[in-house]
Design a protein around this motif. Structure first.
Motif, PDB file in Angstrom:
ATOM      1  N   ASP A 224       0.804  -1.212   0.000  1.00  0.00           N
ATOM      2  CA  ASP A 224       0.000   0.000   0.000  1.00  0.00           C
ATOM      3  C   ASP A 224       0.842   1.269   0.000  1.00  0.00           C
ATOM      4  O   ASP A 224       0.320   2.366  -0.228  1.00  0.00           O
ATOM      5  CB  ASP A 224      -0.924   0.025   1.219  1.00  0.00           C
ATOM      6  CG  ASP A 224      -2.339  -0.407   0.863  1.00  0.00           C
ATOM      7  OD1 ASP A 224      -2.659  -0.447  -0.338  1.00  0.00           O
ATOM      8  OD2 ASP A 224      -3.115  -0.696   1.781  1.00  0.00           O
ATOM      9  N   SER A 225       2.127   1.141   0.250  1.00  0.00           N
ATOM     10  CA  SER A 225       3.043   2.285   0.186  1.00  0.00           C
ATOM     11  C   SER A 225       3.438   2.609  -1.250  1.00  0.00           C
ATOM     12  O   SER A 225       4.029   3.656  -1.515  1.00  0.00           O
ATOM     13  CB  SER A 225       4.302   1.990   1.006  1.00  0.00           C
ATOM     14  OG  SER A 225       4.980   0.856   0.473  1.00  0.00           O
ATOM     15  N   GLY A 226       3.133   1.689  -2.187  1.00  0.00           N
ATOM     16  CA  GLY A 226       3.588   1.839  -3.564  1.00  0.00           C
ATOM     17  C   GLY A 226       4.891   1.130  -3.827  1.00  0.00           C
ATOM     18  O   GLY A 226       5.448   1.226  -4.922  1.00  0.00           O
ATOM     19  N   ASN A 227       5.374   0.402  -2.840  1.00  0.00           N
ATOM     20  CA  ASN A 227       6.642  -0.314  -2.945  1.00  0.00           C
ATOM     21  C   ASN A 227       6.388  -1.736  -3.451  1.00  0.00           C
ATOM     22  O   ASN A 227       5.563  -2.467  -2.891  1.00  0.00           O
ATOM     23  CB  ASN A 227       7.312  -0.362  -1.568  1.00  0.00           C
ATOM     24  CG  ASN A 227       8.746  -0.860  -1.625  1.00  0.00           C
ATOM     25  OD1 ASN A 227       9.325  -0.989  -2.701  1.00  0.00           O
ATOM     26  ND2 ASN A 227       9.331  -1.128  -0.469  1.00  0.00           N
ATOM     27  N   LEU A 228       7.074  -2.123  -4.521  1.00  0.00           N
ATOM     28  CA  LEU A 228       7.033  -3.501  -5.005  1.00  0.00           C
ATOM     29  C   LEU A 228       8.188  -4.248  -4.355  1.00  0.00           C
ATOM     30  O   LEU A 228       9.355  -3.934  -4.610  1.00  0.00           O
ATOM     31  CB  LEU A 228       7.147  -3.556  -6.527  1.00  0.00           C
ATOM     32  CG  LEU A 228       7.094  -4.953  -7.150  1.00  0.00           C
ATOM     33  CD1 LEU A 228       5.709  -5.576  -6.969  1.00  0.00           C
ATOM     34  CD2 LEU A 228       7.468  -4.904  -8.639  1.00  0.00           C
ATOM     35  N   VAL A 229       7.867  -5.218  -3.508  1.00  0.00           N
ATOM     36  CA  VAL A 229       8.881  -5.929  -2.731  1.00  0.00           C
ATOM     37  C   VAL A 229       8.923  -7.389  -3.168  1.00  0.00           C
ATOM     38  O   VAL A 229       7.884  -8.048  -3.239  1.00  0.00           O
ATOM     39  CB  VAL A 229       8.584  -5.852  -1.220  1.00  0.00           C
ATOM     40  CG1 VAL A 229       9.641  -6.600  -0.422  1.00  0.00           C
ATOM     41  CG2 VAL A 229       8.525  -4.393  -0.771  1.00  0.00           C
ATOM     42  N   VAL A 230      10.129  -7.878  -3.469  1.00  0.00           N
ATOM     43  CA  VAL A 230      10.318  -9.289  -3.808  1.00  0.00           C
ATOM     44  C   VAL A 230      11.006  -9.972  -2.631  1.00  0.00           C
ATOM     45  O   VAL A 230      12.079  -9.528  -2.188  1.00  0.00           O
ATOM     46  CB  VAL A 230      11.168  -9.462  -5.083  1.00  0.00           C
ATOM     47  CG1 VAL A 230      11.246 -10.935  -5.467  1.00  0.00           C
ATOM     48  CG2 VAL A 230      10.597  -8.636  -6.233  1.00  0.00           C
ATOM     49  N   ARG A 231      10.367 -11.037  -2.104  1.00  0.00           N
ATOM     50  CA  ARG A 231      10.909 -11.747  -0.949  1.00  0.00           C
ATOM     51  C   ARG A 231      11.169 -13.214  -1.284  1.00  0.00           C
ATOM     52  O   ARG A 231      10.494 -13.803  -2.133  1.00  0.00           O
ATOM     53  CB  ARG A 231       9.948 -11.672   0.244  1.00  0.00           C
ATOM     54  CG  ARG A 231       9.683 -10.261   0.729  1.00  0.00           C
ATOM     55  CD  ARG A 231       8.822 -10.265   1.996  1.00  0.00           C
ATOM     56  NE  ARG A 231       8.469  -8.927   2.399  1.00  0.00           N
ATOM     57  CZ  ARG A 231       9.260  -8.128   3.105  1.00  0.00           C
ATOM     58  NH1 ARG A 231      10.454  -8.566   3.488  1.00  0.00           N
ATOM     59  NH2 ARG A 231       8.860  -6.915   3.430  1.00  0.00           N
ATOM     60  N   ASP A 232      12.151 -13.772  -0.594  1.00  0.00           N
ATOM     61  CA  ASP A 232      12.432 -15.195  -0.703  1.00  0.00           C
ATOM     62  C   ASP A 232      11.308 -15.965  -0.021  1.00  0.00           C
ATOM     63  O   ASP A 232      10.899 -15.638   1.104  1.00  0.00           O
ATOM     64  CB  ASP A 232      13.773 -15.520  -0.038  1.00  0.00           C
ATOM     65  CG  ASP A 232      14.134 -16.987  -0.148  1.00  0.00           C
ATOM     66  OD1 ASP A 232      14.659 -17.380  -1.194  1.00  0.00           O
ATOM     67  OD2 ASP A 232      13.868 -17.732   0.824  1.00  0.00           O
ATOM     68  N   ASP A 233      10.788 -16.986  -0.689  1.00  0.00           N
ATOM     69  CA  ASP A 233       9.631 -17.715  -0.164  1.00  0.00           C
ATOM     70  C   ASP A 233       9.944 -18.472   1.122  1.00  0.00           C
ATOM     71  O   ASP A 233       9.057 -18.656   1.968  1.00  0.00           O
ATOM     72  CB  ASP A 233       9.116 -18.714  -1.208  1.00  0.00           C
ATOM     73  CG  ASP A 233       8.424 -18.013  -2.369  1.00  0.00           C
ATOM     74  OD1 ASP A 233       8.080 -16.825  -2.219  1.00  0.00           O
ATOM     75  OD2 ASP A 233       8.228 -18.659  -3.424  1.00  0.00           O
ATOM     76  N   GLN A 234      11.166 -18.904   1.292  1.00  0.00           N
ATOM     77  CA  GLN A 234      11.504 -19.694   2.474  1.00  0.00           C
ATOM     78  C   GLN A 234      11.894 -18.816   3.656  1.00  0.00           C
ATOM     79  O   GLN A 234      11.361 -18.973   4.757  1.00  0.00           O
ATOM     80  CB  GLN A 234      12.634 -20.675   2.142  1.00  0.00           C
ATOM     81  CG  GLN A 234      12.213 -21.778   1.165  1.00  0.00           C
ATOM     82  CD  GLN A 234      13.331 -22.781   0.924  1.00  0.00           C
ATOM     83  OE1 GLN A 234      14.506 -22.448   1.038  1.00  0.00           O
ATOM     84  NE2 GLN A 234      12.954 -24.007   0.582  1.00  0.00           N
ATOM     85  N   SER A 235      12.814 -17.885   3.462  1.00  0.00           N
ATOM     86  CA  SER A 235      13.313 -17.080   4.579  1.00  0.00           C
ATOM     87  C   SER A 235      12.483 -15.822   4.828  1.00  0.00           C
ATOM     88  O   SER A 235      12.530 -15.247   5.919  1.00  0.00           O
ATOM     89  CB  SER A 235      14.769 -16.668   4.315  1.00  0.00           C
ATOM     90  OG  SER A 235      14.846 -15.780   3.208  1.00  0.00           O
ATOM     91  N   GLY A 236      11.732 -15.368   3.828  1.00  0.00           N
ATOM     92  CA  GLY A 236      10.997 -14.118   3.962  1.00  0.00           C
ATOM     93  C   GLY A 236      11.870 -12.891   3.794  1.00  0.00           C
ATOM     94  O   GLY A 236      11.392 -11.759   3.917  1.00  0.00           O
ATOM     95  N   LYS A 237      13.138 -13.100   3.476  1.00  0.00           N
ATOM     96  CA  LYS A 237      14.081 -11.984   3.326  1.00  0.00           C
ATOM     97  C   LYS A 237      13.773 -11.187   2.059  1.00  0.00           C
ATOM     98  O   LYS A 237      13.453 -11.747   1.013  1.00  0.00           O
ATOM     99  CB  LYS A 237      15.504 -12.537   3.253  1.00  0.00           C
ATOM    100  CG  LYS A 237      16.570 -11.477   3.031  1.00  0.00           C
ATOM    101  CD  LYS A 237      17.949 -12.114   2.889  1.00  0.00           C
ATOM    102  CE  LYS A 237      18.998 -11.069   2.578  1.00  0.00           C
ATOM    103  NZ  LYS A 237      20.346 -11.676   2.387  1.00  0.00           N
ATOM    104  N   SER A 238      13.871  -9.860   2.193  1.00  0.00           N
ATOM    105  CA  SER A 238      13.664  -8.997   1.033  1.00  0.00           C
ATOM    106  C   SER A 238      14.847  -9.126   0.080  1.00  0.00           C
ATOM    107  O   SER A 238      16.008  -8.954   0.473  1.00  0.00           O
ATOM    108  CB  SER A 238      13.513  -7.537   1.478  1.00  0.00           C
ATOM    109  OG  SER A 238      13.454  -6.677   0.361  1.00  0.00           O
ATOM    110  N   LEU A 239      14.546  -9.440  -1.175  1.00  0.00           N
ATOM    111  CA  LEU A 239      15.585  -9.603  -2.194  1.00  0.00           C
ATOM    112  C   LEU A 239      15.757  -8.346  -3.047  1.00  0.00           C
ATOM    113  O   LEU A 239      16.843  -8.073  -3.547  1.00  0.00           O
ATOM    114  CB  LEU A 239      15.231 -10.782  -3.109  1.00  0.00           C
ATOM    115  CG  LEU A 239      15.011 -12.135  -2.416  1.00  0.00           C
ATOM    116  CD1 LEU A 239      14.530 -13.157  -3.438  1.00  0.00           C
ATOM    117  CD2 LEU A 239      16.297 -12.607  -1.747  1.00  0.00           C
TER     118      LEU A 239
END
Length: 461
Positions: A134-149
């Motif tokens: 909702d901030s307008g940020n497109l975030v890609v995360r690792d499915d296992q760790s949840g870490k932002s890539l």
């Protein structure tokens, strides 16, 4: 028996309709994520819509770019739907091609039906999910760790949104034109040498400065709430507002809601601060609160070295060479849109009679280090004359009209005078420019005084 069969038939029909509706709702419901192997494509109307329906990621056709298509993020419900980010701004997808945007082979990629890639970002993970917040940020995360890539907030185009952090690595780059999202000529970024300072570069050259600091001259062209909006790391937050710390000054900025604010580096070279205003009368929209440079003379060194800018003149008379100087370019006329600066008509320190032209209430670029041991103006003037590199001096005892109080000391400029502006409010400085007497024509200068500056000339033997 017939009624019973009819009831069973109706029940089956109702169940089928419910299943069909559920299936349709599931298919048509807007999603906010992209998973591997599940891209969005340019031939369908499917988009990503953030959970709170503030932002939308979609394939865009931009007016003026009918043969090109882009993947971008824009406001979803607000009209007009301002575009805040573009993925492939410098490599558009041809409108004739079918485009796909998603995660494939561990990359966030835009490709077409022929598997041609138009822009790709390596994620370093084979299993990842992209989500539009909702901030307008497109975030890609690792499915296992949840870490932002990867996050679009770390790679903006021309717009700064709430939640971003204007650090040394972040830059806003303008569009090439109002309808052309290609990377343009202007870049907004931090100025490394000035705390809470920002600059606009035009093709790598300083075009505008938000702030100048120092013991001689200082100014702030940036609206204080914008400084808080851009970076809160150098400020102290409280329930009442923000204390913004900067050299020689502490400013209190009342509490503000920045959720509906944005900063735009536009294609014309202005950085613009907008606030969204809701209205019950139906006139909701973006309100421009501040912009910089605010006028032609606010452009850094607008008239070039030894050229003085006066905003009270019309556009074709903004720039004037100081007396004793002439335009560096010998082309007919002087277009202030392409300032060439000015050069001396006669070289100083060459045995000619010299005078000092006293200019009052001027904005001027930084001088050299002050000569603290000099106690009066006569001595300051001599220090300048004894140095063949000295172009001008200022003895600050006379600058008692400044709002921050007088500052004593002798200052000299051994480099060309830059960023000169006349009639600079009440915070200008008095400077004395060294010129050859024969190059200014004393009587004509006193009679015409075209620059509307102080005409006091100090003759030297």
């Amino acid at each position: 028996m017939i009624c019973k069969s009819h009831a069973i038939y109706c029940l089956h029909l109702l169940c089928s309709l419910l299943l069909l509706m559920c299936s349709c709702l599931h298919y048509c419901a807007a999603r906010d994520t992209i998973t591997a192997g599940n891209p969005i494509n340019s031939t369908s109307s499917e988009t990503l819509i953030s959970d709170g329906k503030r932002f939308e990621l979609r394939f865009l056709n931009i007016s003026g770019q009918s043969s090109s298509r882009y993947v971008g993020i824009q406001y979803y419900t607000w009209r007009p739907p301002e575009i805040v980010w573009i993925f492939n701004r410098d490599n558009p997808l041809p409108d004739s091609a079918t485009g796909f945007f998603g995660i494939i082979n561990g990359n966030l990629t835009l490709w077409d039906e022929s598997r041609i890639s138009y822009f790709s970002i390596s994620l370093g993970s084979s299993r990842s999910t992209a989500k539009l917040l909702d901030s307008g940020n497109l975030v890609v995360r690792d499915d296992q760790s949840g870490k932002s890539l990867w996050e679009s907030f770390n790679h903006p185009t021309d717009t700064f949104l709430p939640g971003m952090n204007m650090n040394a690595n972040l830059k806003l780059t303008s569009w090439k034109g109002p309808d052309d999202p290609t990377s343009g000529n202007f870049t907004f970024q931090q100025e490394e040498e000035v705390e809470n300072g920002y600059i606009i570069l035009k093709r790598g050259t300083i075009y505008w400065k938000s702030r100048e600091t120092g013991s001689f001259n200082s100014y702030n062209n940036l609206y204080d709430p914008v400084a808080v909006f851009l970076n809160s790391s150098n400020s102290i937050q409280s329930n009442a507002g923000t204390i913004l710390n900067s050299p020689n000054k502490t400013t209190f900025v009342p509490v503000r809601n920045y959720n509906n604010a944005r900063l735009l580096m536009n294609s014309y070279g202005q950085v613009q601060y907008f606030i969204w205003r809701d209205s019950k009368t139906g006139s909701s929209g973006w309100s421009l609160k501040r912009s910089g440079p605010r006028d032609r003379c606010s452009v850094y060194n607008a008239c070039g070295n030894f050229g003085s800018c006066n905003i009270n003149k019309n556009n074709w008379g903004l720039c004037k060479c100081l007396p004793g100087f002439q335009p560096s370019s010998q082309a007919a006329g002087w277009d202030p849109a392409v300032p060439s600066g000015c050069t001396r008509m006669s070289r100083i320190c060459a045995g000619h009679k010299e005078v000092f032209l006293n200019l009052t209430m001027m904005k001027v670029g930084k001088p050299d280090t002050p000569l603290s041991e000099v106690q009066n103006e006569t001595r300051c003037r001599k220090e300048c004359l004894d140095n063949c590199q000295c172009q001008a001096y200022s003895y600050n005892e006379a600058n008692n009209t400044r709002t921050d109080g007088p500052r004593h000391g002798c200052w000299i400029w051994t480099s060309d005078l830059s960023d000169l502006q006349e009639v600079y409010a009440t915070d200008g400085y008095n400077i004395s420019v060294r010129v050859v007497a024969s190059s200014i024509g004393i009587l004509p200068f006193l009679l015409q005084n075209k620059l509307k500056l102080s005409c006091l000339l100090v003759f030297l033997a």
